[in-house]
Design a protein around this motif. Sequence first.
Motif, short mmCIF file in Angstrom:
data_model
loop_
_atom_site.label_atom_id
_atom_site.label_comp_id
_atom_site.label_asym_id
_atom_site.label_seq_id
_atom_site.Cartn_x
_atom_site.Cartn_y
_atom_site.Cartn_z
N VAL A 30 0.82 -1.22 -0.07
CA VAL A 30 0.06 0.10 0.00
C VAL A 30 0.83 1.35 0.09
N THR A 31 0.81 2.00 -1.05
CA THR A 31 1.67 3.21 -1.16
C THR A 31 1.26 4.44 -0.32
N PRO A 32 2.12 5.22 0.21
CA PRO A 32 1.41 6.35 0.80
C PRO A 32 0.28 7.19 -0.24
N ALA A 33 0.58 7.11 -1.50
CA ALA A 33 -0.56 7.86 -2.35
C ALA A 33 -1.75 7.19 -2.26
N GLN A 34 -1.80 5.83 -2.25
CA GLN A 34 -3.04 4.78 -2.07
C GLN A 34 -3.69 5.12 -0.65
N ALA A 35 -2.90 5.25 0.47
CA ALA A 35 -3.46 5.44 1.76
C ALA A 35 -4.03 6.64 1.91
N LYS A 36 -3.43 7.78 1.28
CA LYS A 36 -4.18 9.25 1.22
C LYS A 36 -5.40 9.10 0.68
N GLN A 37 -5.49 8.46 -0.55
CA GLN A 37 -6.92 8.51 -1.29
C GLN A 37 -7.58 7.72 -0.54
N ALA A 38 -7.23 6.47 0.16
CA ALA A 38 -8.43 5.98 0.63
C ALA A 38 -8.94 6.50 2.23
N LEU A 39 -7.77 7.08 2.83
CA LEU A 39 -8.38 7.81 4.15
C LEU A 39 -8.97 9.03 3.85
N SER A 40 -8.88 9.64 2.49
CA SER A 40 -9.41 10.84 2.28
C SER A 40 -10.89 10.70 1.79
N ASP A 49 -1.55 16.49 4.85
CA ASP A 49 -0.24 16.10 4.51
C ASP A 49 0.39 16.97 3.36
N LEU A 50 1.23 17.98 3.68
CA LEU A 50 1.80 18.72 3.01
C LEU A 50 3.19 18.42 2.34
N GLU A 51 3.54 17.14 2.53
CA GLU A 51 4.74 16.61 2.00
C GLU A 51 6.17 17.49 2.39
N SER A 52 6.03 18.03 3.48
CA SER A 52 7.15 18.56 4.07
C SER A 52 7.35 18.19 5.61
N ASP A 53 8.45 18.48 6.17
CA ASP A 53 8.65 18.38 7.44
C ASP A 53 7.60 18.91 8.51
N LEU A 54 7.48 20.00 8.05
CA LEU A 54 6.22 20.71 8.72
C LEU A 54 5.05 20.51 8.34
#
Length: 90
Positions: A30-40, A49-54
Amino acid sequence: PKIKVSASCCRVPVFIGHSEFVNVEFEREVTPAQAKQALSKAPGIMVIDLESDLGYVTPAEIAGEDAVFISRIRADSTVDYGLNFWCVSD
């Protein structure tokens, strides 16, 4: 060099909310992109999730909200099919 490490540290006393750093291991990839899509698409879940340390949510930012906020979704290199993410709710 053969030791796999997934390190994270956070200890912040707060008066509101609750936060967890979560490790999940799956039966298949399960890729992070797939997880983001499912969770969204999940009711009651907000992915920020802004793809940065902050790019993560803190308890102070979501005070009084009913949703569960997920951020910092990353692959976990310590297992074959794992993800890590930050979870905050009030």
